[in-house]
Design an enzyme around this catalytic site. Structure first.
Site, PDB file in Angstrom:
ATOM      1  N   ARG A 116       0.815  -1.222   0.000  1.00  0.00           N
ATOM      2  CA  ARG A 116       0.000   0.000   0.000  1.00  0.00           C
ATOM      3  C   ARG A 116       0.849   1.272   0.000  1.00  0.00           C
ATOM      4  NH1 ARG A 116      -2.271  -3.711  -1.241  1.00  0.00           N
ATOM      5  NH2 ARG A 116      -4.156  -4.667  -0.368  1.00  0.00           N
TER       6      ARG A 116
ATOM      7  N   SER B 164     -10.619   0.482   3.583  1.00  0.00           N
ATOM      8  CA  SER B 164      -9.938  -0.014   4.782  1.00  0.00           C
ATOM      9  C   SER B 164      -9.270   1.133   5.536  1.00  0.00           C
ATOM     10  CB  SER B 164      -8.884  -1.051   4.400  1.00  0.00           C
ATOM     11  OG  SER B 164      -9.493  -2.180   3.807  1.00  0.00           O
TER      12      SER B 164
ATOM     13  N   GLU C  36      -4.206   3.037   7.036  1.00  0.00           N
ATOM     14  CA  GLU C  36      -4.035   2.932   5.596  1.00  0.00           C
ATOM     15  C   GLU C  36      -4.682   4.132   4.907  1.00  0.00           C
ATOM     16  OE1 GLU C  36      -5.825   0.090   2.100  1.00  0.00           O
ATOM     17  OE2 GLU C  36      -4.732  -0.888   3.708  1.00  0.00           O
TER      18      GLU C  36
END
Length: 302
Positions: free
Chosen positions: A174, A225, A295
């Site tokens: 990510r 998320s 995130e």
């Protein structure tokens, strides 16, 4: 700032607004105003805008579809650049796909699957833009952008454009080089895809869509998320095991469907979401001795 605003309006680069509420441009429906908001109608317009911004020494922030963002209630200082319809060209030559950063990722995955090319099945339920996906190395279902990206066309803060290879993007979980070491805007991406069985590709796409529909709260305003998975553990499972599923603070709620999603129940503020994020972090650490890292990208005035 007013001088820059007027120059941008006079330059015919696209949409230019003052004090635009960013709640209108994020999937969580949260966020205060941008001092200046622009949505360039062409790549050339984007570059012109950047030259003016650099000349006036004004801070800038780039967004796509706002699907991985939590914007401060006090908004964002300087200029917010939204990559949308003006930066969404697409060109495909066999398995080589070149696409603008403003192109919606879900729409792209669907379109490519219908042509019988494999590689984007994982993206069938990710509600962001191509540029945002490349920026954060978006992924799901065991794959991510780093597995298919050949090169990315980046506009840097000094107004210069440069193509970066997959290696130069320095992808990890990510994350890409654009988040810290070399801030920039993804204006185009080149993906390498593989010809496959159209029916099998479509079936995989549908399976991924159904999974998200059945397990994640995409009918509610959310930002995807909230936490990175502290592998081999999963953030959602830890949060649920801590008894926080459905827990609310103000207008923000940890989803009753999935512990790693926070939803806006109608009147949530960024402050509500941030307080809930901190509560989840503290509770999980106290119970399991695991530190959760966000995130979702948290931006704006503090």
């Amino acid at each position: 700032m007013q001088s820059l605003l007027q120059k941008l309006k006079d330059s015919n680069i696209g949409i230019v607004k003052e004090n635009e509420p960013l709640a209108n441009h994020t999937t969580m429906k949260i966020g205060g105003p941008a001092d200046i908001f622009i949505e360039p109608s062409t790549i050339e317009g984007l570059q012109t805008a950047m030259e003016m911004i650099v000349e006036h020494k004004v801070k800038w922030t780039a967004i796509g579809r706002g699907s991985n963002l939590l914007v401060s209630d006090d908004g964002i200082e300087g200029v917010v650049i939204k990559l949308g319809k003006g930066v969404n060209d697409i060109d495909m030559d066999g398995g080589n796909l070149r696409v603008g950063g403003g192109y919606p990722l879900v729409a792209l995955a669907t379109q490519i699957s219908r042509k019988g090319y494999s590689g984007l099945e994982f993206a069938s339920g990710i509600p962001g833009s191509v540029g945002g996906a490349v920026y954060m190395n978006a992924g799901a279902h065991g794959s991510d952008i780093s597995n298919i990206l050949t090169a990315a066309h980046i506009l840097f803060p000094n107004g210069q454009m440069e193509w970066l290879t997959n290696d130069e993007m320095a992808f990890s979980y990510r994350t890409s080089v654009l988040q810290k070491k070399r801030p920039g805007i993804v204006i185009e991406a080149v993906f390498s895809l593989i010809a496959g069985d159209k029916d099998k590709i479509s079936a995989e796409m549908q399976k991924n869509k159904d999974y998200r529909k059945n397990t994640q709260p995409y009918n509610d305003p959310c930002a995807g998320s909230i936490f990175r998975n502290p592998l081999p553990k999963y953030a959602g499972q830890l949060i649920e095991s801590a008894g926080l599923k459905g827990h609310s603070l103000g207008g923000a709620q940890i989803s009753e469907m999935h512990g790693n999603f926070i939803v806006n129940k109608g009147n949530a503020t960024a402050a509500d979401v941030l307080a809930l994020i901190q509560h989840a972090k503290d509770t999980v650490f106290n119970k399991f001795d695991v530190k959760l890292e966000t995130e979702v990208e948290i931006i704006g005035r503090k």
